[in-house]
Enzyme design. Structure first.
Site, short mmCIF file in Angstrom:
data_model
loop_
_atom_site.label_atom_id
_atom_site.label_comp_id
_atom_site.label_asym_id
_atom_site.label_seq_id
_atom_site.Cartn_x
_atom_site.Cartn_y
_atom_site.Cartn_z
N CYS A 132 6.51 -0.24 -9.56
CA CYS A 132 7.07 -1.02 -8.46
C CYS A 132 8.52 -1.39 -8.73
O CYS A 132 8.93 -1.47 -9.89
CB CYS A 132 6.27 -2.31 -8.26
SG CYS A 132 4.59 -2.04 -7.69
N CYS A 176 0.87 -1.16 0.00
CA CYS A 176 0.00 0.00 0.00
C CYS A 176 0.92 1.22 0.00
O CYS A 176 2.13 1.08 0.16
CB CYS A 176 -0.90 -0.02 1.23
SG CYS A 176 -2.41 0.90 0.98
N CYS A 229 -4.11 -0.99 -2.37
CA CYS A 229 -4.65 0.35 -2.56
C CYS A 229 -4.38 0.79 -3.99
O CYS A 229 -3.41 0.36 -4.61
CB CYS A 229 -4.10 1.35 -1.54
SG CYS A 229 -2.38 1.80 -1.74
#
Length: 173
Positions: free
Chosen positions: A98, A14, A90
């Site tokens: 990422c 998140c 989220c």
């Protein structure tokens, strides 16, 4: 160690790593003990675990001393645990680029409302956290019931995405 006995590493992501991902880590480590090892992290960690998340987890008899808000960078290092699954919980974290995760884990987005953004009375805020716990517990239960050994990678990926697409109705007070 054969595949049946291998403990699978799961990372819940998140943005702030203060509520949803911490709750997911707690549930997975309790319900999946011996089969799964869960971790949580954030792209921009708050630096502390949300007090309402801690309160909820303590009320459900979780040990909360080990939880901390941490950066996802910890899991991109060469000495990090080899990840088998990475789930964003989220929408903000799902939209971010990422890091490259060691081990090429399977990924899916399991977005849900942020209970830390809840407003209202203490009871309404507690209900938002309880709803998050319930939704996360349901998704983790579905995940843990998947026949991992009998699904090819593409089929497993589809099932992971379907779990994240579930729309659950929040319980009314």
């Amino acid at each position: 160690m054969n595949d049946e006995a291998k403990v699978l590493n799961v990372l819940f992501l998140c943005t702030g790593n203060s509520a949803r991902s911490i709750i997911a880590e707690a549930i997975m480590n309790r319900e999946g003990r011996g089969r799964f090892k869960a971790y949580s992290a954030g792209s921009h960690p708050k630096g502390e675990v949300n007090a309402h998340a801690v309160s909820l987890l303590r009320s459900l008899n979780y040990q909360t001393d080990e939880f901390r808000s941490k950066s996802w960078d910890e899991f991109a290092r060469p000495d990090a645990p080899k990840l088998d699954f990475v789930f964003t919980v989220c929408d903000d974290a799902a939209a971010e680029v990422c890091p490259i995760w060691p081990g090429q884990p399977m990924t899916a987005h399991w977005g849900m409302p942020d209970p830390a953004a809840a407003t209202g009375s203490p009871a309404e805020i507690a209900l938002a956290f309880a709803d998050t716990y319930r939704m996360m517990s349901n998704r983790i239960g579905l995940f843990m019931s998947l026949p991992m050994a009998s699904l090819d990678r593409l089929s497993l990926q589809r099932r992971l995405e379907q779990i994240g697409e579930r729309r659950e109705v929040a319980q009314k007070a």
